[in-house]
Enzyme design. Structure first.
Site, mmCIF file in Angstrom:
data_model
loop_
_atom_site.group_PDB
_atom_site.id
_atom_site.type_symbol
_atom_site.label_atom_id
_atom_site.label_comp_id
_atom_site.label_asym_id
_atom_site.label_seq_id
_atom_site.Cartn_x
_atom_site.Cartn_y
_atom_site.Cartn_z
ATOM 1 N N GLU A 45 0.877 -1.174 0.000
ATOM 2 C CA GLU A 45 0.000 0.000 0.000
ATOM 3 C C GLU A 45 0.913 1.223 0.000
ATOM 4 O O GLU A 45 1.629 1.478 0.967
ATOM 5 C CB GLU A 45 -0.877 -0.007 1.266
ATOM 6 N N ARG A 49 1.068 10.102 1.267
ATOM 7 C CA ARG A 49 1.626 11.053 2.229
ATOM 8 C C ARG A 49 2.809 11.770 1.627
ATOM 9 O O ARG A 49 3.422 12.605 2.262
ATOM 10 C CB ARG A 49 2.080 10.315 3.481
ATOM 11 N N LYS A 133 -10.944 -1.296 6.613
ATOM 12 C CA LYS A 133 -9.744 -1.130 7.418
ATOM 13 C C LYS A 133 -10.201 -0.778 8.834
ATOM 14 O O LYS A 133 -11.193 -0.050 8.993
ATOM 15 C CB LYS A 133 -8.906 0.008 6.825
HETATM 16 C C1 3PG Z 1 -1.582 3.712 8.256
HETATM 17 O O1 3PG Z 1 -1.564 4.701 7.577
HETATM 18 O O2 3PG Z 1 -2.227 2.726 7.915
HETATM 19 C C2 3PG Z 1 -0.882 3.707 9.559
HETATM 20 O O3 3PG Z 1 -0.163 4.873 9.762
HETATM 21 C C3 3PG Z 1 -0.005 2.552 9.793
HETATM 22 O O4 3PG Z 1 0.107 2.456 11.166
HETATM 23 P P1 3PG Z 1 1.461 2.002 11.840
HETATM 24 O O5 3PG Z 1 2.497 3.001 11.393
HETATM 25 O O6 3PG Z 1 1.223 2.043 13.323
HETATM 26 O O7 3PG Z 1 1.780 0.631 11.346
#
Ligand code: 3PG
Length: 215
Positions: A45, A49, A133
């Site tokens: 994925e 960002r 999700k």
């Molecule tokens: C996301 O965008 O799905 C999360 O920021 C992932 O979360 P994590 O960094 O705690 O794994």
């Protein structure tokens, strides 16, 4: 759309882990994806960002067609369009934005909207979506939350993400309503910036082995 969606869900369910990736530059996309594949994870994925997201998705779709590549942190319709143009095979959102969900449905782009309460689950069901999700998983109740939701919604499948890593991955994967777990622990931006792709491959392999023990 229904066929696309079930195909994507089947592939996620096989992989059991969805690496969440943030790339500063699209040059890192190919070595990173090769490291994930080498570790046994043919899925990623790529989050919106960074400015590099759409280009990175495009590169991966062209160069590694056997990989399942989705767009993450999709926050508006423009990003849905960018993801679609780049060839993204699915979209993940942190929260439930009806405009984004509608745009995905109209485009025929499978979408996993983020939810963290029963209201969110029912909004998703209202759009015909029974896979979501669960974000931010650990901060929103984690494993006990998912167990509680299996009562009223036994047919809904979740991709918990947020605060998941090697220490708690097995607990989530052991739940029957968990399709796959998402997380950034395999592809930390620090490792990518330092081009430590061997370490990414090692972490991917470790996660795959952990998932196999909870198959
Ligand atoms: C996301 O965008 O799905 C999360 O920021 C992932 O979360 P994590 O960094 O705690 O794994």
């Amino acid at each position: 759309m229904a066929d696309n969606l079930s195909n994507v869900l089947a592939r996620l369910g096989e992989a059991r882990i969805l690496p969440v990736v943030e790339l500063d530059t699209s040059e890192a996309a190919l070595p990173l994806a090769k490291a994930l594949m080498a570790g046994g994870l043919p899925v990623a994925e790529i989050t919106f960002r960074s400015e590099a997201a759409a280009d990175s998705i495009g590169i991966l779709r062209e160069r590694i067609p056997e990989m399942l590549v989705g767009a993450g942190t999709v926050l508006d319709i423009e990003q849905v369009e960018q993801a679609h143009r780049a060839g993204s095979q699915f979209v993940v959102t942190p929260g439930f934005n009806p405009a984004v969900v509608e745009a995905c449905l109209e485009t025929g782009l499978p979408v996993l909207p983020g939810i963290n309460n029963p209201t969110g689950v029912e909004r998703a069901l209202g759009f015909g979506l029974d896979a979501v999700k669960f974000f931010p998983a650990e901060a929103s109740g984690g494993v006990p939350f998912l167990k509680a939701l299996s009562g009223p919604y036994p047919f809904v499948r979740f991709v918990p993400t947020g605060g998941i890593g090697p220490d708690n991955l097995g607990d989530y994967l052991a739940l029957p309503n968990v399709l796959a777990c998402g997380g950034s622990w395999i592809v930390s931006p620090t490792l990518v910036r330092a081009s430590r792709f061997d370490e990414v491959a090692r972490l991917a392999g470790e996660a795959v082995a952990l998932a196999a023990r909870n198959a």
